[in-house]
Motif scaffolding. Structure first.
Motif, mmCIF file in Angstrom:
data_model
loop_
_atom_site.group_PDB
_atom_site.id
_atom_site.type_symbol
_atom_site.label_atom_id
_atom_site.label_comp_id
_atom_site.label_asym_id
_atom_site.label_seq_id
_atom_site.Cartn_x
_atom_site.Cartn_y
_atom_site.Cartn_z
ATOM 1 N N ARG A 143 44.971 46.164 39.419
ATOM 2 C CA ARG A 143 44.381 47.340 40.068
ATOM 3 C C ARG A 143 43.224 47.952 39.289
ATOM 4 N N GLY A 144 42.906 47.376 38.132
ATOM 5 C CA GLY A 144 41.776 47.906 37.361
ATOM 6 C C GLY A 144 40.458 47.594 38.030
ATOM 7 N N GLY A 145 40.423 46.489 38.768
ATOM 8 C CA GLY A 145 39.192 46.152 39.470
ATOM 9 C C GLY A 145 38.970 44.658 39.630
ATOM 10 N N ALA A 146 39.466 43.879 38.671
ATOM 11 C CA ALA A 146 39.192 42.448 38.716
ATOM 12 C C ALA A 146 40.079 41.729 39.729
ATOM 13 N N GLY A 147 41.264 42.275 40.007
ATOM 14 C CA GLY A 147 42.124 41.690 41.035
ATOM 15 C C GLY A 147 42.796 40.397 40.642
ATOM 16 N N LEU A 149 36.386 45.236 45.818
ATOM 17 C CA LEU A 149 37.384 46.288 46.003
ATOM 18 C C LEU A 149 37.418 47.192 44.773
ATOM 19 N N GLY A 150 37.116 46.599 43.618
ATOM 20 C CA GLY A 150 37.007 47.367 42.374
ATOM 21 C C GLY A 150 38.223 48.208 42.074
ATOM 22 N N SER A 151 37.964 49.448 41.702
ATOM 23 C CA SER A 151 39.036 50.348 41.265
ATOM 24 C C SER A 151 39.601 51.171 42.414
ATOM 25 N N ASN A 202 47.396 45.499 31.298
ATOM 26 C CA ASN A 202 47.368 45.824 32.720
ATOM 27 C C ASN A 202 46.923 47.252 32.937
ATOM 28 N N ASN A 203 46.262 47.465 34.044
ATOM 29 C CA ASN A 203 45.874 48.803 34.463
ATOM 30 C C ASN A 203 47.123 49.657 34.728
ATOM 31 N N VAL A 237 48.935 49.079 28.189
ATOM 32 C CA VAL A 237 48.648 49.700 29.481
ATOM 33 C C VAL A 237 47.311 50.422 29.401
ATOM 34 N N ASN A 238 46.423 50.046 30.292
ATOM 35 C CA ASN A 238 45.073 50.591 30.301
ATOM 36 C C ASN A 238 44.993 51.824 31.206
ATOM 37 N N GLY A 239 45.043 52.979 30.577
ATOM 38 C CA GLY A 239 44.887 54.240 31.309
ATOM 39 C C GLY A 239 43.623 54.936 30.856
ATOM 40 N N ASP A 240 42.613 54.120 30.577
ATOM 41 C CA ASP A 240 41.333 54.672 30.131
ATOM 42 C C ASP A 240 40.459 55.027 31.332
#
Lengths: 438, 169
Positions: free
Chosen positions: A60-64, A318-320, A214-215, A86-89
């Motif tokens: 779900r970060g954008g790359a899919g 779709l990105g973010s 992961n996002n 976990v990427n919450g940036d």
């Protein structure tokens, strides 16, 4: 406090607990919390990865990228410690979905992190939040402390004999750190510059150990997959795009907000029905469909399904999931300038095509906007942007180039108006346009 | 380790740092949070902060400086007691973010990265702060204010001026 919105077309899976007080651990447990983690402890890594693959969940970060597949790339027999990150940036302009997850459902992030750890055999997870999200970090820290107190984290989690530690981490202001390798650098206490790939993080990641990154939304989706079953989750979405997604609809719409819609939901419907249509009944001019790095769509390109594949076919991404709606009054040249100014500010300077490219794009678009542009500038903008593509360590170069190419291709006539002096701005506006972020 | 040593930080923050460095496989991982938390207490990253953090993490002061210069929230000069950060990125821009910024400039009599003479306020135009669906948005120190109008912005500034503003650290 961010306002919560709702619409009958929503399918509430990730947002199911929003507004219910589930940041409280007892409430979370009451709402099926930590059941998925216990199921996964019982069933083991192979089951977890198979269910994840069946769910069709994509990053779900954008790359899919398919999450289950990503997890399966982590080598099984290595003696180095493995990690979950976990990427919450969350920093992509137009995107504020993770904000709500941290605020309303922090335990879903912890539970997803535990499950990812079980899948790859990691004993430690990190939850990284951007520095601006201090109040959300506090919520996350409390949730982690509560989970430790209950024995859901730490030694012998849920009495299973398995140990799992979680550490929360704050950033300090840097878009680039949202890129996975820069994120690892930042977590190691360094400047957030990207690493060259390969090796990929699944093999050599954080502290040199195999790492799954992961996002936050991806991780928060994980427990629900095990509550519903992978196949049932997949069915909610469209072909090869399992589940739902938090779409943030912002800009010129009547009811901006974060809506949870099934993957593949029609973009036009999302804008006109879910988000209540264009603000003030004005005409729609353009849509940036998945955060500021995704190429713009014109008003007649909106009849498309919101999933990774359909958006790709439509020439964008779709990105973010951050959908930004622009009405007829917006100057596309000004909008392009604001977008490139952001990327110029955030380029970390590591790769020359990005560092120099974003700067020259900002200067050239700025000159056009100020009324001093020449016809050749428009070709130069396109040429510069196209030559940044694929020539940098990380995708920030592409993220700056792609929307720029989109603006100049689809709205070239507007740029031409500026060049011909039919749309020039006053000197005062010119000064304001040269965004002063230093 | 550092508790018996001399520290420039409050006993609470020093104790927090003592614990923080033990959480990671590598001590240096605590650097970015330590810089931010130091700034929260000291007001900015002073040369003394750099020396103590380098000492605590067994790294060189220029390692600390190189990290410090990378992150946009970190600063080497004091700002106002209330740092008003106005987002003007795309979603906020479409919802009058620039109008809010101009209003703040006029009302406070200062520009981007400037401080009012009484030291109460500073102003900054910032990039996306992750409140796009509630635009236009502003952060005062760490507190978010969203769905703003010029009138609401005035109310926020009035509250801080009168010492009633929210302060999350």
């Amino acid at each position: 406090m961010p306002k919560l919105v709702s619409h009958p077309d929503e399918v509430r899976i990730i947002s199911r607990r929003f507004g219910t007080g589930a940041e409280n651990i007892d409430k979370y447990v009451e709402l099926d919390g930590y059941k998925a983690a216990q199921l996964c402890i019982e069933k083991g890594p192979e089951f977890i990865i198979n269910e994840m693959k069946a769910s069709g969940l994509r990053g779900r970060g954008g790359a899919g990228f398919p999450t289950g597949l990503k997890w399966s790339f982590v080598p099984k027999n290595v003696d180095r410690p493995k990690y979950v990150l976990v990427n919450g940036d969350e920093s992509e302009p137009g995107t504020c979905k993770d904000h709500l997850i941290f605020l309303h459902d922090p335990h879903a992030i912890i539970e997803g992190t535990i499950i990812a750890g079980l899948a790859i055999g990691a004993k430690m997870g990190f939850i990284y939040l951007r520095g601006e999200y201090r109040y959300l970090l506090k919520i996350m820290e409390k949730a982690v402390a509560d989970a430790y107190a209950k024995g859901y984290l730490g030694k012998n989690i849920f009495g299973s004999g398995i140990d799992f530690e979680v550490v929360t981490q704050t950033g300090a202001g840097a878009y680039e750190v949202g890129e996975e390798s820069a994120l690892m650098e930042s977590l190691e206490g360094k400047r957030g510059v990207p690493r060259i790939k390969p090796p990929f993080p699944a093999v050599v990641g954080l502290y040199g150990g195999p790492t799954v990154i992961n996002n936050a939304e991806t991780i928060a989706s994980v427990p629900h997959i095990f509550l519903m079953g992978g196949e049932a989750y997949a069915k909610v979405g469209s072909e090869r795009n399992g589940g739902t997604r938090l779409f943030g609809i912002s800009g010129h719409v009547e009811k901006p907000g974060v809506y949870e819609l099934p993957m593949g939901y029609n973009l036009k419907k999302a804008i006109y029905e879910v988000a209540g249509g264009v603000l003030g009944g004005k005409k729609l001019k353009a849509v940036v469909p998945g955060g500021s790095s995704t190429p713009v769509l014109t008003a007649d390109e909106l009849d498309v399904g919101l999933d990774f594949d359909q958006m790709g076919k439509a020439g964008t991404m779709l990105g973010s999931g951050g959908i930004v709606v622009l009405d007829e009054t917006v100057s596309m040249v000004e909008f392009a300038l604001r977008t490139i100014s952001f990327y110029q500010h955030e380029s970390c300077g590591w790769c020359i095509p990005c560092r120099e490219g974003t700067d020259w794009l900002k200067k050239t678009i700025g000159r056009v906007y100020a009324g001093g542009g020449v016809e050749k500038d428009l070709d130069n903008i396109k040429y510069l942007a196209e030559n940044m593509m694929g020539r940098t360590f990380c995708p920030l170069g592409d993220a700056a180039a792609m929307p720029t190419i989109g603006f100049i291709k689809k709205f070239r006539h507007e740029f031409e108006e500026y060049v011909r002096g039919n749309a020039g701005v006053s000197p005062a506006e010119h000064d304001a346009a040269l965004v002063s972020l230093g | 380790m550092a508790t018996e040593k001399r520290t420039i930080f409050s006993p609470e923050l020093a104790a927090r740092f003592d614990r923080l460095v033990t959480l990671y496989p590598v001590k240096r991982s605590a650097l970015v949070p330590m810089l931010l938390y130091s700034q929260d207490e000291v007001g900015y990253i002073s040369p003394e902060v750099i020396v103590e953090l380098a000492d605590r993490l067994d790294i060189r002061t220029n390692d600390v400086e190189s990290v410090l210069s990378y992150y946009s929230m970190l600063r080497t000069k004091p700002v106002g007691k209330y740092n008003v950060q106005v987002c003007t990125n795309i979603s906020c821009m479409l919802r009058n973010g620039y109008g809010i910024l101009e209003h703040c400039k006029k009302r406070l009599g200062i520009g981007h990265k400037e401080v009012t003479p009484d030291g109460l306020f500073s102003l900054e135009e910032v990039e996306c702060i992750g409140a796009c669906c509630w635009a236009p948005a502003v952060q005062v120190n760490y507190d978010f204010y969203d769905d703003l109008t010029v009138e609401k912005m005035d109310q926020v500034l009035d509250d801080y001026q009168a010492g009633r503003g929210k302060v999350t650290v």
